[in-house]
Design a protein around this motif. Sequence first.
Motif, PDB file in Angstrom:
ATOM      1  N   ALA A 161      -9.848  -2.477   4.718  1.00 37.71           N
ATOM      2  CA  ALA A 161      -8.793  -3.242   4.024  1.00 37.71           C
ATOM      3  C   ALA A 161      -7.744  -3.717   5.026  1.00 37.71           C
ATOM      4  CB  ALA A 161      -8.145  -2.372   2.949  1.00 37.71           C
ATOM      5  N   LEU A 179     -10.217  -7.256   5.608  1.00 31.53           N
ATOM      6  CA  LEU A 179      -9.757  -7.945   4.396  1.00 31.53           C
ATOM      7  C   LEU A 179      -8.373  -8.553   4.630  1.00 31.53           C
ATOM      8  CD1 LEU A 179     -10.734  -8.510   1.557  1.00 31.53           C
ATOM      9  CD2 LEU A 179      -9.962  -6.240   0.871  1.00 31.53           C
ATOM     10  N   ASP A 180      -7.508  -7.804   5.278  1.00 30.03           N
ATOM     11  CA  ASP A 180      -6.168  -8.330   5.574  1.00 30.03           C
ATOM     12  C   ASP A 180      -6.265  -9.611   6.390  1.00 30.03           C
ATOM     13  OD1 ASP A 180      -3.200  -8.225   5.984  1.00 30.03           O
ATOM     14  OD2 ASP A 180      -3.879  -8.070   8.061  1.00 30.03           O
ATOM     15  N   LEU A 240      -6.884  -1.375  -0.555  1.00 31.96           N
ATOM     16  CA  LEU A 240      -7.672  -2.551  -0.944  1.00 31.96           C
ATOM     17  C   LEU A 240      -6.937  -3.418  -1.968  1.00 31.96           C
ATOM     18  CD1 LEU A 240     -11.065  -0.649  -1.315  1.00 31.96           C
ATOM     19  CD2 LEU A 240     -10.731  -2.605   0.226  1.00 31.96           C
ATOM     20  N   TRP A 296     -12.691   2.895   4.415  1.00 32.88           N
ATOM     21  CA  TRP A 296     -12.314   1.844   3.446  1.00 32.88           C
ATOM     22  C   TRP A 296     -10.901   1.346   3.711  1.00 32.88           C
ATOM     23  CZ3 TRP A 296     -15.412  -1.003   0.718  1.00 32.88           C
ATOM     24  CH2 TRP A 296     -16.672  -0.507   0.368  1.00 32.88           C
ATOM     25  N   HIS A 336      -4.767  -6.703  -1.323  1.00 39.73           N
ATOM     26  CA  HIS A 336      -5.551  -7.831  -0.810  1.00 39.73           C
ATOM     27  C   HIS A 336      -6.383  -8.473  -1.909  1.00 39.73           C
ATOM     28  CE1 HIS A 336      -4.413  -6.668   3.177  1.00 39.73           C
ATOM     29  NE2 HIS A 336      -4.951  -5.487   3.037  1.00 39.73           N
ATOM     30  N   LYS A 362       0.837  -1.213   0.000  1.00 40.38           N
ATOM     31  CA  LYS A 362       0.000   0.000   0.000  1.00 40.38           C
ATOM     32  C   LYS A 362       0.866   1.255   0.000  1.00 40.38           C
ATOM     33  CE  LYS A 362      -2.048   0.944   3.982  1.00 40.38           C
ATOM     34  NZ  LYS A 362      -2.943   1.385   5.111  1.00 40.38           N
TER      35      LYS A 362
END
Length: 280
Positions: free
Chosen positions: A95, A99-100, A158, A91, A161, A16
Amino acid sequence: MHLSLCYSPLSPFCRKVRLAMDHKQLAFSLVETDSLQDLPVWNPRAEVPILLHGDFAVFNSPDILAYLDRAYPDAPIYPSEARRHAEVRAWERLADTQLDAIVTVIGTWSFADLPPMPPGLFDAAQRDIGVIYDQLQAQLADGRAWVAGEIGAADYALYPHVAAGSALGLKFDPERHPDVQRWFKALRARPEARIDTAAVRDWWAQREHKDVDTTRVNWGTHRLEWLLANGHADWFAAQVRQGKVLWSTGPKNNAYNSPLAPAWARAMVARQAVGDANSA
Ligand SMILES: N[C@@H](CCC(=O)N[C@@H](CS)C(=O)NCC(=O)O)C(=O)O
């Protein structure tokens, strides 16, 4: 002042930050590391990424992005307007946490020496990632190019991922998530994403020569919570008992063992070793 980034292409947080730095077209050097022994500065959690700006160190990826946006305001990655800023942060946090947790836990089986994946874990990952992709689809369904207006922190958080999830078989469904697919393809084609993809490919191509600890895993914060919440506390406890878990907190904190740790931390490790020997 020189910028450098302590980075591993395996880390979604490092990816990121690098995506954001390339978006800003910053000149920087990389300190690539697969081992905490290489970290050139003290981070109390012994985690990457770490940004070095001259001799000033910043860690924790959202703090790094916030720092970069203030130090280098061109090509902003966060909106200045309060509500839109909060939306981007939400968001990014989704993430970095939800999501991670799913993608990195499943991805751990692709590089670490672990017993077989506990039954049901992959199905849980597919279930939970599907819910997140439904949310992302709803966000993008109005045809917008990027997650929250201009391209920025939300997209860059995001993307690693979603890319890693695809490689692991945790895919978005092009019929259920057509706008996620559109967004993903558009981002993947950008120059900063091409640099990211090449770095990940190179890492895997050089895998044999990488000094990565495959016997012990630092599961960390939300990842561990997700594993336990899915019913795998006993599985995890066995890993702890077998000495196969690394920690970023507590008395066995990785950072305390670094040769670069401050003297008080090294003294604490030494005291603990004496204590362990006495009680053996
Ligand atoms: N909240 C941190 C999380 C950083 C993090 O968890 N980094 C992992 C790699 S993805 C790490 O360095 N873990 C320590 C280890 O593997 O020993 C951030 O956003 O930068």
